[in-house]
Design a protein around this motif. Sequence first.
Motif, short mmCIF file in Angstrom:
data_model
loop_
_atom_site.label_atom_id
_atom_site.label_comp_id
_atom_site.label_asym_id
_atom_site.label_seq_id
_atom_site.Cartn_x
_atom_site.Cartn_y
_atom_site.Cartn_z
N GLN A 14 36.51 -20.75 103.77
CA GLN A 14 35.29 -21.55 103.86
C GLN A 14 35.28 -22.39 105.14
N THR A 36 22.54 -19.30 107.87
CA THR A 36 23.00 -18.05 107.23
C THR A 36 24.16 -18.25 106.27
N HIS A 37 24.98 -19.26 106.51
CA HIS A 37 26.18 -19.52 105.70
C HIS A 37 26.33 -21.03 105.47
N LEU A 40 29.76 -22.69 104.59
CA LEU A 40 30.91 -22.75 105.49
C LEU A 40 31.03 -24.12 106.15
N LYS A 132 25.98 -13.85 112.07
CA LYS A 132 25.96 -13.62 110.62
C LYS A 132 26.72 -12.34 110.28
N ASP A 136 29.98 -12.32 107.91
CA ASP A 136 29.93 -11.54 106.68
C ASP A 136 31.05 -10.49 106.65
N GLN A 139 34.58 -12.16 106.26
CA GLN A 139 34.78 -12.76 104.94
C GLN A 139 34.98 -11.66 103.90
N ALA A 146 30.74 -12.94 100.63
CA ALA A 146 30.00 -13.58 101.71
C ALA A 146 28.52 -13.55 101.47
#
Length: 154
Positions: A14, A36-37, A40, A132, A136, A139, A146
């Motif tokens: 993370q 996008t995340h 994180l 991204k 992805d 992860q 992800a």
Amino acid sequence: MTPEHAPARPLDMQRVLVLEDSQEDAEAIERAVSRTHPHLRLEFTSRGEGLVDRLLATPEVPGIVLLDLNMPGMSGYAVLKSLRARPELAEMTVVVFTSSTAPAEVDACYAAGADSYIYKPLNFDLFRTVLKGALDYWQQNKGQSAGPSSPSVK
């Protein structure tokens, strides 16, 4: 225990460590990843000096490192080599995320142990999409969820 026999540090998938000296690029990375995340946690540093020692002093290390090559002081390439020289940090994914497209630099980074080499697009939408895809992919590669599937980037 000698460094060559030291166990790998546990990964925190993370956490993403971003080595970037350009404030503009760092802000773009933060904007893109927050969209996008959002789960994180990004950690930013603009210099590579002392990085290995700081990482070795922590019980867990970031799962992914986004590494710019062109930094003042210790270059991104030197940071990559110093990270890969330590078995304790071997499990960290290192993604070179840079503006350089020189074939010799790409080859040298892969030879030094980079997991991916990605060119930073100038267009923000493409920048976000490329970033991204890389996050992805890595992860999922490390066995983490992800979110929605996206094209692999390697």
